[in-house]
Design an enzyme around this catalytic site. Structure first.
Site, PDB file in Angstrom:
ATOM      1  N   ASP A  40       0.859  -1.203   0.000  1.00 12.02           N
ATOM      2  CA  ASP A  40       0.000   0.000   0.000  1.00 12.02           C
ATOM      3  C   ASP A  40       0.887   1.241   0.000  1.00 12.02           C
ATOM      4  O   ASP A  40       2.094   1.164   0.295  1.00 12.02           O
ATOM      5  CB  ASP A  40      -0.944   0.016   1.221  1.00 12.02           C
ATOM      6  CG  ASP A  40      -0.207   0.091   2.553  1.00 12.02           C
ATOM      7  OD1 ASP A  40       0.838  -0.573   2.698  1.00 12.02           O
ATOM      8  OD2 ASP A  40      -0.658   0.822   3.456  1.00 12.02           O
TER       9      ASP A  40
ATOM     10  N   GLU B  47       0.062  -1.051   5.825  1.00  8.69           N
ATOM     11  CA  GLU B  47       1.107  -0.473   6.685  1.00  8.69           C
ATOM     12  C   GLU B  47       0.927   1.014   6.881  1.00  8.69           C
ATOM     13  O   GLU B  47       1.097   1.537   7.990  1.00  8.69           O
ATOM     14  CB  GLU B  47       2.491  -0.754   6.083  1.00  8.69           C
ATOM     15  CG  GLU B  47       3.646  -0.526   7.066  1.00  8.69           C
ATOM     16  CD  GLU B  47       4.186   0.890   7.091  1.00  8.69           C
ATOM     17  OE1 GLU B  47       4.985   1.206   7.967  1.00  8.69           O
ATOM     18  OE2 GLU B  47       3.781   1.717   6.227  1.00  8.69           O
TER      19      GLU B  47
HETATM   20  N1  LIG Z   1       8.179   3.531   5.498  1.00  6.56           N
HETATM   21  C1  LIG Z   1       7.538   3.349   6.723  1.00  6.56           C
HETATM   22  C2  LIG Z   1       6.428   4.314   6.919  1.00  6.56           C
HETATM   23  O1  LIG Z   1       6.259   5.237   6.153  1.00  6.56           O
HETATM   24  N2  LIG Z   1       5.628   4.082   7.939  1.00  6.56           N
HETATM   25  C3  LIG Z   1       4.533   4.911   8.290  1.00  6.56           C
HETATM   26  C4  LIG Z   1       3.697   4.059   9.193  1.00  6.56           C
HETATM   27  C5  LIG Z   1       2.502   4.723   9.733  1.00  6.56           C
HETATM   28  C6  LIG Z   1       2.164   4.753  11.019  1.00  6.56           C
HETATM   29  N3  LIG Z   1       0.983   5.356  11.089  1.00  6.56           N
HETATM   30  C7  LIG Z   1       0.647   5.697   9.891  1.00  6.56           C
HETATM   31  N4  LIG Z   1       1.551   5.274   9.054  1.00  6.56           N
HETATM   32  C8  LIG Z   1       5.019   6.160   9.000  1.00  6.56           C
HETATM   33  O2  LIG Z   1       4.297   7.179   8.890  1.00  6.56           O
HETATM   34  O3  LIG Z   1       6.066   6.134   9.630  1.00  6.56           O
HETATM   35 ZN   LIG Z   2       6.871   2.230   4.205  1.00  4.97          ZN
HETATM   36 ZN   LIG Z   3       5.243   5.194   4.436  1.00  6.67          ZN
END
Ligand SMILES: NCC(=O)N[C@@H](Cc1c[nH]cn1)C(=O)O
Ligand SMILES: [Zn+2]
Ligand SMILES: [Zn+2]
Length: 485
Positions: free
Chosen positions: A108, A175
């Protein structure tokens, strides 16, 4: 690269170079599917991307490919019948003599609109050979790196080099929206699909700067909240109702302004007290890290840094919490000058969490803080503060067989010793892999600190993409050869 490079790596790396156009084509096909997990209307596209990846896995000879359903998305959600996207499990090789490595990635992506300021259509990959870039949503986060694992397999097959480990994939489609449902799946499969896993490797973060490769041993967590303020039944004319009704947007701006200062200080009582104290040992770690204010300014495209000293910047990215205000659902945000009073507005903000913060305690403090701030306004509107999703912070010891193998691989591919870093961002499921599978986790980033993940014009340098594939391959070989698990 050294003159004594083993033949297997010579063959593999030559094949990776030869297959560059085909590898880029797979990334382009994947990027073309707008798999935005936070947009409920795009959920079919997230599922479509899962099926695209399944086709790729099938064509490479992966076996036992399963699309694991995760059930319905829990509230808050607009459509209560919305299915979570599936997790893709698959394996390549099943030799009991070999170690088993689980690779995690997410298919995603964050939302992206050309109007946000992109130079090109975000879901059409631009291959800019002159600048050496791949540009498009997901190029670096995480479509490019995720496909990297598939390219490693293809390079081995076509170069006729034996694959050194059994590989298991765990690719998720939520994610960017808190990895909903994945924790339960991992717990369930710990003694099932994942029972022989010796190590977990994640390629979903970035180098600190633009020149030096890094290996990562820590992440901040992320608790994401919303505050809803509701008033009139429908949006109203500000000429007719302005000044004579309580406006939800005014209340929301006031509540949100009590959360954090302009200098980044979190104003919620009790948060700072939960942060682990700094030790002398930790303080010394920052001295050796290659980073500068200049690199931060280049990555942000501005001179807006709150700190000037390298140590302060790194500490505030890695080991202190931060609170960011993200946006307001329901508010007027288009061009022009619409004279509306929005009837219901939902403010979104998140807190990046660090050791030793207690997530449940933090939720209590945040919700209580918002309720108190709203109560002080004496507004007749209704206010509700709630958690949307959370993901834990993670920190590990970077001195184990996986990190040793990845350091050796970095020296082979890039000719330098990698820096050991922590990351300010979050990968909510990391700690679950470590705890449930009782394995070490290595974060092996492919892209650079200026890739613009979550931002406009997200890119991945072609050199990072190609060297990243070589790095993944070399890491698997060195880890396979190591005596320890
Ligand atoms: N590459 C990792 C990333 O972008 N993770 C997101 C995960 C996240 C947590 N809550 C919403 N998204 C990040 O923003 O760190
Ligand atoms: Zn990521
Ligand atoms: Zn991300």
């Amino acid at each position: 690269m050294s003159a004594q490079i083993p033949t297997k790596f010579e063959q593999l790396f030559k094949k990776v170079d030869e297959l560059k156009p085909q590898f880029i084509d797979v990334v382009a096909q994947a990027v073309a599917i707008p798999a935005v997990s936070s947009d409920e209307t795009l959920r079919p596209q997230v599922v479509k991307k899962a099926h695209f990846l399944v086709q790729q896995l099938e064509s490479l000879g992966f076996t036992d490919i399963q699309l694991k359903p995760l059930g319905l998305q829990p509230p808050p959600v607009s459509n209560p019948n919305l299915e979570l996207p599936p997790v893709i499990l698959s394996r390549y090789g099943n030799d009991p003599q070999k170690k088993t490595v689980l690779v995690y990635g997410h298919y995603d992506v964050q939302p992206a609109f050309k109007e946000d300021g992109w130079d090109s259509e975000p879901f059409e990959l631009v291959v800019d050979e002159e600048k050496g870039l791949l540009k498009g949503r997901g190029a670096t986060d995480d479509t490019g790196p995720l496909t990297g694992w598939l390219h490693v397999v293809r390079a081995h097959k076509e170069a006729g080099v034996e694959f050194p480990v059994n590989l298991i994939t765990c690719f998720e489609g939520m994610e960017e929206s808190g990895s909903l449902g994945l924790e339960e799946l991992i717990a369930k499969e710990a003694n099932g699909y994942f029972k022989d896993v010796d190590a977990v490797c994640i390629s979903d973060n970035y180098w600190l700067g633009t020149k030096k490769p890094v290996l990562t041993y820590g992440l901040r967590g992320c608790n994401y909240y919303q505050v809803t303020i509701e008033g009139p039944q429908a949006d109203l004319h500000s000429g007719v109702f302005g000044g004579i009704i309580a406006e939800p947007m005014i209340d929301l701006v006031k509540v949100m302004s009590t959360l954090v200062d302009s200098d980044g200080k979190i104003l919620i009582k009790g948060v700072d007290e939960m942060v682990a104290p700094m030790t002398e040992k930790e303080r010394k770690l920052y001295d050796n890290i290659d980073f500068s204010l200049d690199e931060l300014n280049k990555a942000s495209g501005s001179n807006t840094a709150l700190y000037t000293k390298k140590e302060d910047i790194l500490m505030h990215r890695w080991r202190y919490p931060s609170l960011s205000l993200h946006g307001v659902e329901g508010a007027f945000s288009g061009q022009g000058a619409k004279t509306v009073i929005p009837a219901k507005v939902i403010g979104k903000f998140s807190i990046r969490t660090v050791p030793d913060m207690d997530s449940a305690k933090l939720d209590e403090l945040v919700i209580e803080h918002c309720e108190k701030a709203f109560a002080k306004l004496n507004s007749p509107n209704k206010c509700k503060a709630e958690l949307i999703h959370d993901g834990a912070y993670w920190i590990s010891d970077p001195h184990n067989a996986q990190f040793t193998a990845a350091s050796k691989a970095t020296r082979l591919v890039y000719g330098v010793e990698p820096d050991l870093t922590r990351e300010g961002g979050s990968i909510p499921i990391t700690v679950t892999f470590q705890d449930q599978l009782k394995t070490s986790v290595l974060l092996l980033p492919m892209g650079r600190g200026d890739d613009g993940a979550h931002s406009i014009n997200e890119k991945l340098d072609i050199s990072n993409f190609i060297n990243g594939i070589k790095l993944m391959a070399a890491y698997l070989h060195y880890y396979a050869e190591s005596k320890e698990i």
